[in-house]
Design an enzyme around this catalytic site. Structure first.
Site, PDB file in Angstrom:
ATOM      1  CG  ASP A 337      -1.990  -1.084   1.304  1.00  0.00           C
ATOM      2  OD1 ASP A 337      -1.230  -2.430   1.059  1.00  0.00           O
ATOM      3  OD2 ASP A 337      -2.765  -1.075   1.948  1.00  0.00           O
ATOM      4  CD  GLU A 478      -4.340  -9.755  -0.624  1.00  0.00           C
ATOM      5  OE1 GLU A 478      -5.425  -9.490   0.173  1.00  0.00           O
ATOM      6  OE2 GLU A 478      -3.336  -9.389  -0.432  1.00  0.00           O
ATOM      7  CD  GLN A 590      -6.025  -5.219  -4.916  1.00  0.00           C
ATOM      8  OE1 GLN A 590      -5.547  -4.109  -5.183  1.00  0.00           O
ATOM      9  NE2 GLN A 590      -5.495  -5.656  -3.571  1.00  0.00           N
TER      10      GLN A 590
HETATM   11  O1  IFM Z   1      -2.216  -4.483   0.929  1.00  0.00           O
HETATM   12  C1  IFM Z   1      -3.451  -5.001   0.923  1.00  0.00           C
HETATM   13  C2  IFM Z   1      -4.120  -6.117  -0.066  1.00  0.00           C
HETATM   14  O2  IFM Z   1      -3.707  -5.684  -1.367  1.00  0.00           O
HETATM   15  C3  IFM Z   1      -5.437  -6.240   0.124  1.00  0.00           C
HETATM   16  N1  IFM Z   1      -5.779  -6.687   1.356  1.00  0.00           N
HETATM   17  C4  IFM Z   1      -5.484  -5.568   2.358  1.00  0.00           C
HETATM   18  C5  IFM Z   1      -4.095  -5.098   2.419  1.00  0.00           C
HETATM   19  C6  IFM Z   1      -3.653  -3.883   3.428  1.00  0.00           C
HETATM   20  O3  IFM Z   1      -4.505  -2.929   2.849  1.00  0.00           O
END
Ligand code: IFM
Length: 728
Positions: A337, A478, A590
């Site tokens: 992030d 994910e 995503q």
């Molecule tokens: O880094 C992210 C990931 O891409 C999706 N789950 C939450 C994480 C933290 O924001």
């Protein structure tokens, strides 16, 4: 026109406190404090998080320890304690002034015994001196008698049950000529042994004092001030708190430093003047003006404010957690992030903050090398979740979201490896945008070369297909675990390897000593470089004839789901299909491939992006998937000339925390989403592109926007962009 710099609420809703505490978080880049009330409230989630103050905890390894509480300021009206869970709330307003970082709460309250008063609480954490924080409380009674104020430091803060602090010492320290002493407290984290010290000063600035005292309450040293209550006459006190940790100074110096700073600190008025000036300087480089859309304007400023209060200005050993410093979510751990979503905002508006964040990764290279070694590969493999030491801190097991008695294996710490390329990418972007050659030669180049070494070593040769592969990984999406050849991972790894050659060539020409040192240190032999070339040239990339990129091997064979037909939905695809079930579908958390095309924009034609947008957009769980998706999706929609879609994604990201779109804002600000809105506006609607020749803008404003203005730094020079719709 409403005030476009203020986030306000006019009602007190006890059921929304957790969310509102997040929204009304204030901070100064050193610490942040959630918007809990000075006097407390049953089951509040009051917290102050200080950058770098981590402590061990079972299962999730380490977490930011909720620091000793500097907020407590209780008010007694003729002996009755002011509290929102008793008596009658006759009026309530709370507002956060984004321009200055001052949080104000105004209440008209009547006690159970019938005492009525107007109370105003104002607070800020000083940007001009990050060790100081202030509260001012003004009470106008409608009764005669006495008003008592009790200002404490509370040492036994916990992390929703987990205790981190042990008391070291406390006491009162006289101030020369001062009527009241300074009260001080020193505590220490149980396992990381970080000392925290706070010192509190309490002064009356309006009204007549009738008494004062110091209570040496265990772990809660308290100053008291009693004031005469005269109907209609305001009484006012100021609480000033100084805080230091042994990350700033030697442990045996922190208490004295806090006491000295609290006794010498300016009063509210002078401190507020400094605060206003410091914030004005921040906004001069960061503000984004949006006209024609008040909600977007306030949300934009709110998101920028949240990023600015989380950004370390004087510390390059800390990172910004996924939930910034505003909540318990993700325990203060940092992810990709930072590099992909937050860094661009800082690189282009506050480069020294971006450099601090990149230095954090540089300092943690030894831990990244150890992680690679532990996995039997070479180079630097950065952890998926990172805290103070740079070691992997992703929990291996967590409770299942639907059944808390069941545990779920978390694989991201093992196989979500793209983060190493994300960090290299961010270092390169910073270098290109700033022209900071000295930093790059000293630190950035090593980040890129050592991550390239990791990619060269982690690649597997597929003799049948005659190509290099990365098997058993998780990409940004994910919902799909244990996949082979995730397109995002493979292509960014290839970019990392190719960029390593560019970096080496540059170093050899402009910093030959550094080049020679790194070649030796990282063992960049001819043979290794030839292998990198081979891996980059023969990487499995999935590009089909139409330009459509398969997200990973076999993705197109997974079950296709018509997400649109499932609307209106109230749950994520993962909740509906289950973790394993979702893995078998084509639904995305995503937009993995679109993210790749956004990052490597110059390598894809509009037609190639269109092919992927058309395919992946309807298959993405926009509403309940990752909060990271919408801002990037908005930019890609802009590139595709789809302004309505772009706005829908943008506003979803912009509202994420203010409106608690995902129902979990109480855990803290969605940092990537907040910073991502800046990218959506600047690179999406503004169409800013940085090229080797300079920069260009291609405005694509939402239909109802009448103006978009922002500034950015490019190679040390600030530029201002001011856009209006065509013909305006
Ligand atoms: O880094 C992210 C990931 O891409 C999706 N789950 C939450 C994480 C933290 O924001």
């Amino acid at each position: 026109m409403s005030d476009l710099w203020t986030v306000t609420e006019h009602d007190f809703d006890p059921t929304r406190q957790r969310h509102k505490e997040t929204v009304f978080t204030i901070g100064n880049g050193y610490l942040s404090t959630r918007g809990a009330f000075e006097e407390g409230y049953p089951r509040d989630h009051r917290a102050t998080f200080i950058h770098g103050v981590f402590d061990a905890v079972p299962i999730v390894v380490t977490e930011l320890a909720n620091a000793p509480d500097w907020l407590p300021l209780t008010v007694y009206l003729n002996g009755e304690r002011f509290s929102l869970d008793t008596g009658v709330i006759e009026a309530f307003t709370r507002s956060l002034d984004l321009r200055t970082g001052v949080l104000t709460r105004t209440i008209r309250w009547r006690s159970p015994g019938g005492m009525g008063a107007s109370l105003v609480f104002e607070r800020f954490t000083a940007l001009a001196d990050e060790h100081l924080a202030y509260i001012r409380c003004s009470v106008t009674p409608d009764f005669a008698g006495e008003i008592e104020f009790r200002a404490a430091l509370y040492g036994a803060s916990d992390n929703e049950g987990a205790a981190h602090w042990l008391r070291v010492a406390q006491g009162a320290h006289a101030i020369p000529d001062g009527p009241l002493p300074i009260a001080a407290l020193q505590t220490r984290t149980r396992s990381s042994a970080i000392d925290w010290a706070g010192a509190v000063r309490l002064v009356a600035t309006a009204g007549r004092r009738s008494g004062h005292g110091y209570w040496d309450a265990d772990n809660a040293p308290t100053l008291t001030l009693r004031m005469k209550a005269v109907p209609g006459k305001v009484v006012q006190v100021e609480k000033c708190v100084a805080q230091f940790t042994s990350r700033d100074l030697a442990a045996d110096l922190v208490r004295a430093a806090a006491v000295t700073r609290a006794s010498e600190a300016p009063g509210w008025k002078a401190a507020l003047t400094a605060q206003t000036r410091a914030w004005a300087a921040e906004w001069a480089r960061t503000d984004v003006v949006i006209e024609g859309d008040e909600e977007a304007q306030i949300a934009m400023r709110f998101n920028l404010f949240q990023m600015l209060i989380a950004a370390p200005r004087h510390d390059d050993r800390v990172n910004i957690g996924a939930k910034t410093l505003s909540g318990f979510g993700y325990r203060g751990h940092a992810f990709w992030d930072t590099e992909i979503f937050m860094l661009p905002l800082f690189t282009y508006t506050a480069p020294e903050i971006a450099r601090n964040l990149l230095n954090y990764r540089y300092h943690n290279l030894p831990a990244a090398r150890a992680k690679a070694r532990g996995n039997g590969v070479e180079g630097a493999q950065f952890p998926w979740e990172s805290a103070d030491t740079g070691e992997e801190v992703t929990p291996t097991w967590v409770p299942h979201f639907a059944d808390r008695n069941k545990l779920v294996r978390i694989w991201t710490g093992d196989i979500e490896i793209h983060i190493s390329a994300d960090i290299a990418y961010a270092a390169y972007q910073y270098w290109r945008a700033t022209g900071d050659d000295a930093w790059f030669a000293e630190k950035g180049a090593e980040l890129i070369l050592d991550t390239a070494k990791f990619w060269g070593s982690r690649a597997e040769w597929n003799a049948d297909e005659e190509r290099y592969e990365y098997r058993d990984v998780i990409g940004p999406d994910e919902y799909h675990e244990h996949v082979d050849n995730n397109a995002y991972t493979n292509r960014l790894a290839q970019w990392n390897l190719e960029t390593a050659f560019e970096v080496l060539t540059w170093l050899r020409a402009l910093a030959p000593d550094r080049a020679a040192a790194l070649e030796q240190q990282l063992d960049l032999s001819e043979e290794r470089l030839a292998h990198w070339r081979d891996v980059a040239d023969r990487m499995h990339l999935h590009v089909g004839e139409t330009g459509l990129i398969e997200q990973f091997d076999g993705y197109f064979r997974r079950q296709d789901v018509d997400l649109a037909a499932m609307e209106p939905r109230t749950r994520s695809a993962q909740e509906i299909f289950g973790i394993e079930g979702c893995n078998e579908t084509q639904v995305l958390k995503q937009p993995d491939v679109l993210m790749l095309q956004y990052l490597l924009r110059d390598h894809y034609s509009d037609d190639q992006i269109r092919a992927n947008y058309a395919y992946y957009n309807p298959r993405t769980d926009h509403t309940f998937g990752s909060s990271l998706g919408p801002s990037i999706q908005a930019i890609v929609a802009c590139i595709m000339g789809e302004p309505d879609d772009a706005y829908e994604h943008f506003i979803r990201a912009a509202r994420a925390d203010l409106r608690d779109v995902r129902g979990n804002a109480g855990d803290g600000i969605h940092g990537a989403s907040a910073a991502g809105t800046w990218q959506a506006v600047v690179f999406g609607f503004g169409g800013l592109r940085i090229t080797p020749e300079g920069w260009t803008v291609t405005p694509r404003l939402p239909r109802h926007w009448t103006r978009l203005a922002f500034s950015f730094f490019h190679r040390g020079q600030q530029h201002r962009v001011d856009l209006r719709p065509e013909g305006a």
